[in-house]
Structure formats: structure tokens, C-alpha cells
Design an enzyme around this catalytic site. Sequence first.
Site, mmCIF file in Angstrom:
data_model
loop_
_atom_site.group_PDB
_atom_site.id
_atom_site.type_symbol
_atom_site.label_atom_id
_atom_site.label_comp_id
_atom_site.label_asym_id
_atom_site.label_seq_id
_atom_site.Cartn_x
_atom_site.Cartn_y
_atom_site.Cartn_z
ATOM 1 C CG ASN A 67 40.234 44.608 40.718
ATOM 2 O OD1 ASN A 67 39.701 45.670 40.397
ATOM 3 N ND2 ASN A 67 41.514 44.525 41.077
ATOM 4 N NE ARG A 118 49.674 28.947 28.237
ATOM 5 C CZ ARG A 118 50.511 29.613 27.442
ATOM 6 N NH1 ARG A 118 50.369 29.556 26.141
ATOM 7 N NH2 ARG A 118 51.489 30.312 27.946
ATOM 8 C CG LEU A 123 44.258 32.946 29.471
ATOM 9 C CD1 LEU A 123 43.054 33.876 29.426
ATOM 10 C CD2 LEU A 123 43.852 31.572 29.994
ATOM 11 C CG HIS A 125 48.544 45.772 33.752
ATOM 12 N ND1 HIS A 125 49.244 44.670 34.209
ATOM 13 C CD2 HIS A 125 49.432 46.786 33.672
ATOM 14 C CE1 HIS A 125 50.507 45.015 34.380
ATOM 15 N NE2 HIS A 125 50.653 46.292 34.059
HETATM 16 C C1 GAR Z 1 45.087 44.100 40.534
HETATM 17 O O1 GAR Z 1 45.769 45.300 40.879
HETATM 18 C C2 GAR Z 1 45.189 43.852 39.046
HETATM 19 O O2 GAR Z 1 45.231 45.040 38.290
HETATM 20 C C3 GAR Z 1 46.492 43.113 38.947
HETATM 21 O O3 GAR Z 1 46.516 42.256 40.047
HETATM 22 C C4 GAR Z 1 45.782 42.874 41.113
HETATM 23 C C5 GAR Z 1 44.796 41.868 41.644
HETATM 24 O O4 GAR Z 1 44.236 42.291 42.852
HETATM 25 N N1 GAR Z 1 46.593 42.388 37.710
HETATM 26 C C6 GAR Z 1 47.733 42.233 37.029
HETATM 27 O O5 GAR Z 1 48.800 42.637 37.424
HETATM 28 C C7 GAR Z 1 47.577 41.491 35.703
HETATM 29 N N2 GAR Z 1 48.722 41.710 34.888
HETATM 30 P P1 GAR Z 1 42.933 41.602 43.423
HETATM 31 O O6 GAR Z 1 43.186 40.092 43.460
HETATM 32 O O7 GAR Z 1 42.765 42.157 44.807
HETATM 33 O O8 GAR Z 1 41.797 41.940 42.516
#
Ligand code: GAR
Length: 296
Positions: free
Chosen positions: A23, A71, A99, A115
Site C-alpha cells: 500500500n 508506545r 496508537l 483495513h
Molecule cells: C493491508 O491489507 C492493510 O489493509 C492491512 O494490512 C495489509 C498491509 O499490506 N491493515 C490492517 O490489517 C490494519 N488493521 P501492505 O504492507 O502490503 O500494504
Amino acid sequence: MLSPFPLGRPARMAVMASGRGTNLEALLEAFPPGNPWGEVVLVLSDNPEAYALKRAERRGVEAVAIPWRGRRSFEAEAQALLRARGVDLVLLAGFMRLLSPGFVEAWYGRLLNIHPSLLPDYPGLRVHERVLEGGEKETGSTVHFVDQGMDTGPIVLQGRVPVLPGDTPETLERRVLFLEHRLYPKAVRLVLSGLAFPPGEGLKALLGEAWPRFQGLSPREKPLYLRVAALLSAWGLRDRVPAALLGQGGDWARGAFLTAHLLAEDHPALRQELAQLPEEVRLRAEEGLRRVELPL
Ligand code: GAR
């Protein structure tokens, strides 16, 4: 003020990521240096091994690891860097730490998360496994403002994909990731253009008699109504917002609802309806769509 955006200049963005960072890559691609919307100027990770840091370095973007020693110390260092770099908007992209309320409060309205589910369903971890166990026919992803809960907070934008027979957590993850890489930049453009924001006091005053109706909407419905309020305000029609939200605003309200829908998801039937509205409404709507770079 409904939103601290638009800024009237390109935004300075930071991304916080804990892992592989696909992402992040999509955001770096969408917001490179010189982009009129803004650029990613800083990448932070709680994990020095995160591949996300390498992706940033490869593109010449400042990448900083703040190894997790609790944290309080992480947030103090992160906050100092964000301030020093003049960051306007913080994007969590696979950042797997919670956080503190103090940090979230300081950035409220300027801190987003992505998410991999249709929130408020399936917050937390092991999302794709749980979606399959739940027998869902559809899943997706949500970009939302971060508040003090885990994967709660006002929704900016959602995207959907089907769950197909024979899917595994891996096939589902791939499908949802593909969606996320398009969804996150688009959600950021909505926020930067002032069309997505968390409901606050300014909104209550703007909505007037429509406020109770707005409060009764589900978390998934609210973003559409917020975009309508923001569009009408941007069009100089603040006084029409309450009636529009109650379904009584005439052509301008129709134009705002159609535009607000199209901003989230393209739909030929809605474009067709928009094309039939009076020209002054149609032109405003088209300008609204252009604002988040939707082709006309
Ligand atoms: C993504 O699918 C994001 O939506 C999820 O982690 C993945 C990260 O992928 N986030 C969560 O679950 C947050 N609660 P990436 O490192 O390849 O971007």
C-alpha cells in the site's frame, strides 16, 4: 470549518508501515514529488526490517525506523519527526500497532488507516480467514479516519470485491490488496479536497434540522451525506444542505447526491442521470468529479 483541507498547496504526507508495504508503494506512486495533490515526504516504521523502508529508500523518500521500545517513546519520536517535516496528513498502511489516545487526538481528522474488510464488520486480525468462516459473499476494504478504537473511526471510502467459491485466505488477500492499491490514493484525494472529514461541531450547525437524520445513518451511509454537504457548501449553497439531506433539495441536491455517489464508485446509470440535469448543475458536478480525478 468542516475540514482542514483543501490546503491551497500540495500536502506533505507521511506513511507509517510495519511490513511489506504494498500500500505504501501505491501511495508513493500516486503522490510523487511535484504532484499537485501532495507528496509522501516521510516513511516511518516500528520495524527496522520492514520492506516498506526499502521501498521508500528506492524512491529517494526519507525512511526512518523507530524500533518499538514501547508506545510512549515511539510516539514521542514519531511526533517530533512529523512536526519537523511539516507533515499535514498521516497515512497508516499496514501499521500494526495501536496508537495512544493522545497521539490520535493530536492528529484527528488528519490520520487515516486502511483495513482489509468492510468495516464495521471484521475489525482486527486474521480478517480474510474470518470472512471465509463467516460465509460472506462479499468483502472489501475501508479507508477511515483513526479514532481511539481499533479499526473504528469515521469511514472515508469503501470498495467491494466478491468472495468466490474455492477462495482461500490467500486468494482473497490478493484480490483485496489489488482493490486497496486503488482505493487508498482515491480516499486521500477525497480528504485532501475537503470532501471527506470526520463529523464535528461545524457539521452540526451546517446540517441544522437534518442533524438528527444524519446521526441515525449507519457508519457506511454517513460518508455519502458528508460529501453532499461538502459539495453544496463548495458550490455556495450552504443554506440548501438541510433540505438536501432530508431529500427535498431539488435539482442541486440531486446533482450533489449523484456526484457524491460517483465520487465513491462509478456507475453508468448515475452518469446518465447527471447528464440530464440543468446545465449549471451538471457543470458543477463535473467539476466536482474532476476534483478527485475521475474521468468524465
Ligand atoms: C493491508 O491489507 C492493510 O489493509 C492491512 O494490512 C495489509 C498491509 O499490506 N491493515 C490492517 O490489517 C490494519 N488493521 P501492505 O504492507 O502490503 O500494504
